[in-house]
Write an enzyme that holds these catalytic residues in place. Structure first.
Site, PDB file in Angstrom:
ATOM      1  N   HIS A  47     -38.070 -37.194  16.421  1.00 34.84           N
ATOM      2  CA  HIS A  47     -38.579 -38.068  15.365  1.00 34.84           C
ATOM      3  C   HIS A  47     -39.677 -37.333  14.601  1.00 34.84           C
ATOM      4  O   HIS A  47     -40.305 -36.410  15.128  1.00 34.84           O
ATOM      5  CB  HIS A  47     -39.134 -39.351  15.969  1.00 34.84           C
ATOM      6  CG  HIS A  47     -38.089 -40.229  16.572  1.00 34.84           C
ATOM      7  ND1 HIS A  47     -38.282 -41.575  16.760  1.00 34.84           N
ATOM      8  CD2 HIS A  47     -36.849 -39.960  17.048  1.00 34.84           C
ATOM      9  CE1 HIS A  47     -37.209 -42.105  17.306  1.00 34.84           C
ATOM     10  NE2 HIS A  47     -36.320 -41.138  17.500  1.00 34.84           N
ATOM     11  N   GLU A  79     -42.694 -38.094  13.842  1.00 34.72           N
ATOM     12  CA  GLU A  79     -43.999 -38.118  14.490  1.00 34.72           C
ATOM     13  C   GLU A  79     -44.055 -37.145  15.663  1.00 34.72           C
ATOM     14  O   GLU A  79     -45.044 -36.423  15.842  1.00 34.72           O
ATOM     15  CB  GLU A  79     -44.322 -39.543  14.980  1.00 34.72           C
ATOM     16  CG  GLU A  79     -44.416 -40.570  13.869  1.00 34.72           C
ATOM     17  CD  GLU A  79     -43.085 -41.245  13.532  1.00 34.72           C
ATOM     18  OE1 GLU A  79     -43.128 -42.336  12.937  1.00 34.72           O
ATOM     19  OE2 GLU A  79     -42.006 -40.692  13.859  1.00 34.72           O
ATOM     20  N   CYS A 115     -41.859 -46.032  15.973  1.00 38.30           N
ATOM     21  CA  CYS A 115     -41.018 -46.735  16.935  1.00 38.30           C
ATOM     22  C   CYS A 115     -41.725 -46.690  18.290  1.00 38.30           C
ATOM     23  O   CYS A 115     -42.725 -45.986  18.455  1.00 38.30           O
ATOM     24  CB  CYS A 115     -39.645 -46.059  17.007  1.00 38.30           C
ATOM     25  SG  CYS A 115     -39.681 -44.450  17.830  1.00 38.30           S
ATOM     26  N   CYS A 155     -42.391 -43.097  19.559  1.00 41.63           N
ATOM     27  CA  CYS A 155     -43.445 -42.371  18.850  1.00 41.63           C
ATOM     28  C   CYS A 155     -44.817 -42.969  19.098  1.00 41.63           C
ATOM     29  O   CYS A 155     -45.811 -42.247  19.176  1.00 41.63           O
ATOM     30  CB  CYS A 155     -43.134 -42.319  17.361  1.00 41.63           C
ATOM     31  SG  CYS A 155     -41.632 -41.370  17.013  1.00 41.63           S
TER      32      CYS A 155
END
Length: 161
Positions: free
Chosen positions: A58, A60, A88, A91
């Site tokens: 992801h 992040e 999410c 993260c």
């Protein structure tokens, strides 16, 4: 400006959003992130899940990996994570493990859901009792379940975190 808002929040959020848009143009997911400490970018990230075939890639997380490499430490204490969308659960937890001080995001989980992403559903799942989750998560203790922790505590050279 709120008490936690910094003067450059809008600038760094704009960078994260621009990274997300650029990633879409390059065939990636619509997520971008920037990690900043004292006005200096330590790491940038874009969603690389489909490109790298890595469900943890992801934006992040990619930014955290880059920032940790940049500073040579696993702790990102004293930093702010700016991200194009509300993190999410993966993260958000990674941000906590990294000891990030602040997370500032633009779009939210409802915007992500409207774009076809599961963030909102995962947050809803985590609110349910574990027995009601769609994925089984079970504990099976063995005789030596705690032995790794015992070895950790006995190891004089361990790195505390």
């Amino acid at each position: 400006m709120t008490s936690t808002e910094e003067p450059r929040d809008e600038h760094w959020l704009a960078e994260a959003v621009a990274a997300a848009r650029a990633n879409v143009a390059e065939g990636g997911g619509p997520f971008g992130a920037v990690i900043v400490r004292a006005g200096v970018v330590l790491g940038r990230g874009q969603n690389r899940v489909t490109r790298d075939l890595d469900p943890t890639a992801h934006a992040e997380v990619m930014a955290m990996r880059a920032a940790c490499r940049e500073i040579g430490d696993f702790s990102l204490a004293g930093t702010t994570l700016y991200t194009s969308c509300e993190p999410c659960p993966l993260c958000l937890a990674a941000s906590m493990w990294a000891r990030i001080d602040r997370v500032v995001y633009s779009a939210d989980r409802d915007d992500a859901a409207a774009g076809g992403f599961d963030d909102r559903a995962f947050y809803a799942e985590l609110r349910k009792p574990r027995a009601e989750w769609g994925m089984a998560v079970e504990q099976r203790r063995t005789q030596d379940s705690t032995s790794p922790f015992e070895a950790w505590l006995a190891h004089d050279g361990r790195t505390h975190y």
